[in-house]
Design an enzyme around this catalytic site. Sequence first.
Site, PDB file in Angstrom:
ATOM      1  N   SER A 100       0.797  -1.175  -0.125  1.00  0.00           N
ATOM      2  CA  SER A 100      -0.076  -0.045   0.024  1.00  0.00           C
ATOM      3  C   SER A 100       0.971   1.348   0.204  1.00  0.00           C
ATOM      4  O   SER A 100       0.208   2.473  -0.157  1.00  0.00           O
ATOM      5  CB  SER A 100      -1.013  -0.027   1.252  1.00  0.00           C
ATOM      6  OG  SER A 100      -1.952  -0.857   0.982  1.00  0.00           O
ATOM      7  N   GLY A 120       3.633   9.204   7.041  1.00  0.00           N
ATOM      8  CA  GLY A 120       4.014   7.743   6.630  1.00  0.00           C
ATOM      9  C   GLY A 120       2.876   6.984   5.990  1.00  0.00           C
ATOM     10  O   GLY A 120       1.648   7.438   5.833  1.00  0.00           O
ATOM     11  N   HIS A 121       3.293   6.104   5.452  1.00  0.00           N
ATOM     12  CA  HIS A 121       2.487   4.785   4.883  1.00  0.00           C
ATOM     13  C   HIS A 121       3.145   3.718   5.009  1.00  0.00           C
ATOM     14  O   HIS A 121       4.369   3.554   4.643  1.00  0.00           O
ATOM     15  CB  HIS A 121       1.952   5.062   3.649  1.00  0.00           C
ATOM     16  CG  HIS A 121       0.586   4.784   3.255  1.00  0.00           C
ATOM     17  ND1 HIS A 121       0.391   3.450   3.160  1.00  0.00           N
ATOM     18  CD2 HIS A 121      -0.432   5.410   2.975  1.00  0.00           C
ATOM     19  CE1 HIS A 121      -0.919   3.410   2.756  1.00  0.00           C
ATOM     20  NE2 HIS A 121      -1.566   4.388   2.526  1.00  0.00           N
ATOM     21  N   GLY A 156       2.965  -0.616   4.111  1.00  0.00           N
ATOM     22  CA  GLY A 156       2.176  -1.801   2.820  1.00  0.00           C
ATOM     23  C   GLY A 156       2.742  -3.171   3.115  1.00  0.00           C
ATOM     24  O   GLY A 156       3.828  -3.394   3.842  1.00  0.00           O
ATOM     25  N   GLY A 201       3.753 -11.641   2.136  1.00  0.00           N
ATOM     26  CA  GLY A 201       4.961 -11.975   2.901  1.00  0.00           C
ATOM     27  C   GLY A 201       5.980 -10.860   2.631  1.00  0.00           C
ATOM     28  O   GLY A 201       7.104 -11.059   3.139  1.00  0.00           O
TER      29      GLY A 201
END
Length: 456
Positions: free
Chosen positions: A58, A296-297, A299, A303
Amino acid sequence: MSEIALQEFVAATAEKFGIPGICVGIRVDGREIFAAHGVTSIENPLPVDKDTLFTVGSVSKTFTVTAIMQLVAEGKVELDAPVRTYVPELTLIDETSAATITVGQLLNHTSGLEWNVINDTGEGDDALARFVAELAEIPLIAAPGVRASYSQAGYNLLGRVIEKVTGQPFEDVVRTRVLAPLGLTATGYLRNELMTRRFSVGHERGEDGELSVIRAWNGTRANNPGGGISSTVTEQLRWARFQLGDGTTEDGETVLPAAWLDLMKQPTVQLKSSTLGDALGLCWFLRDVDGVRTVGHGGSAFGQFAELLLVPERDFAISVMSNASPDGIPANVAIVRWALEHYLGVIDSDPEPIAHDPDRARELVGTYDIDAMTMTVLMDDTGLSLECKIKPEIRAASDTDLPQDHPPFPFGLLPGDDDEYIITEGSFKGQRGYFSRNTSGKITGLDLAGRLFTRV
């Protein structure tokens, strides 16, 4: 702090959590430092380095929002305009929602769309068009603008907005308008463009404690706007420099005017008891940590786990990537927290839960779900726990290796009367959320990772 200290901590963290490969890049005091440990794959091991590709899940949304904001700056898209202005064929189960959801509501996850539609619409240039045609199946968790709930479908729909406005495939638009001007030559979406480079694969730890390679590498093409990009920590730091800057390239070319770049980092909706942030900007999660504002982000994909965190007032950025589930999440968090403390003197710590109260906890017990997962709140003499499981029908229909279900996570309620909680053990340790109630006070939902799970 020297690169040696960073390298030692990254290596120790990888060993502690049993991660085959971790890579870290940090921008601090106008310089960049890197550390890497381990291998790309336990089956075909190559050393991980700062130029190894990881799928970043993401974090891809930060590229999608930048492409949208370019179109906004050019007057081709309006944030307050209904999505149907650009995608008139949009159909949802509720006509009022379909007609009124705006571009801005997709960007800050207040559209009311549930998490996603689990489908495969192929790898052709029509993948997003076919995805949008199936959005009539997606549940709605609220009317547009009522509340934030993280929606992958919303960002994939934004990808279709970009296609309709530009007349080009989504990936081509991002490549030519965002990646190429910034010199992000390794970062991209399509497998045949990435497989010639050194890349990491995801791993899953089985019930016996042993790791195995996850055969799926990234999702379907229709999922690219919300989670399909792959990148390196080197290029993630270059991306961070752009996001921290004035919207121009190193050669002075304007990619996005500074005012629009800054607008993405301004709060648009507050978040309650979320580990992800205190508020949402346009895509970015905003959080105050020890007196400083972070942007921030994160993702995850098959795995592999990524974190990108900026501290604008200190011109600081960190990118962390790891390649094993489920402990890639706590490993990444540990590295980010160590870097904040050792490079900025910023302490990020978890709140403490209150003592177990059986009478208060009992009303929380039950089942909650979204389209792909079921959450079950359990209680015994020791306290509360949260069991997260992928729905059996989703597993049966999947052609790829899906993550294993986790053992139940113990959690505790936080002080106050807001039904907020924190997970206290396991790979989700430190994750926060809350329970929601209707006007009569009955528990109706559970929020975790920014997503609403509705009580069954």
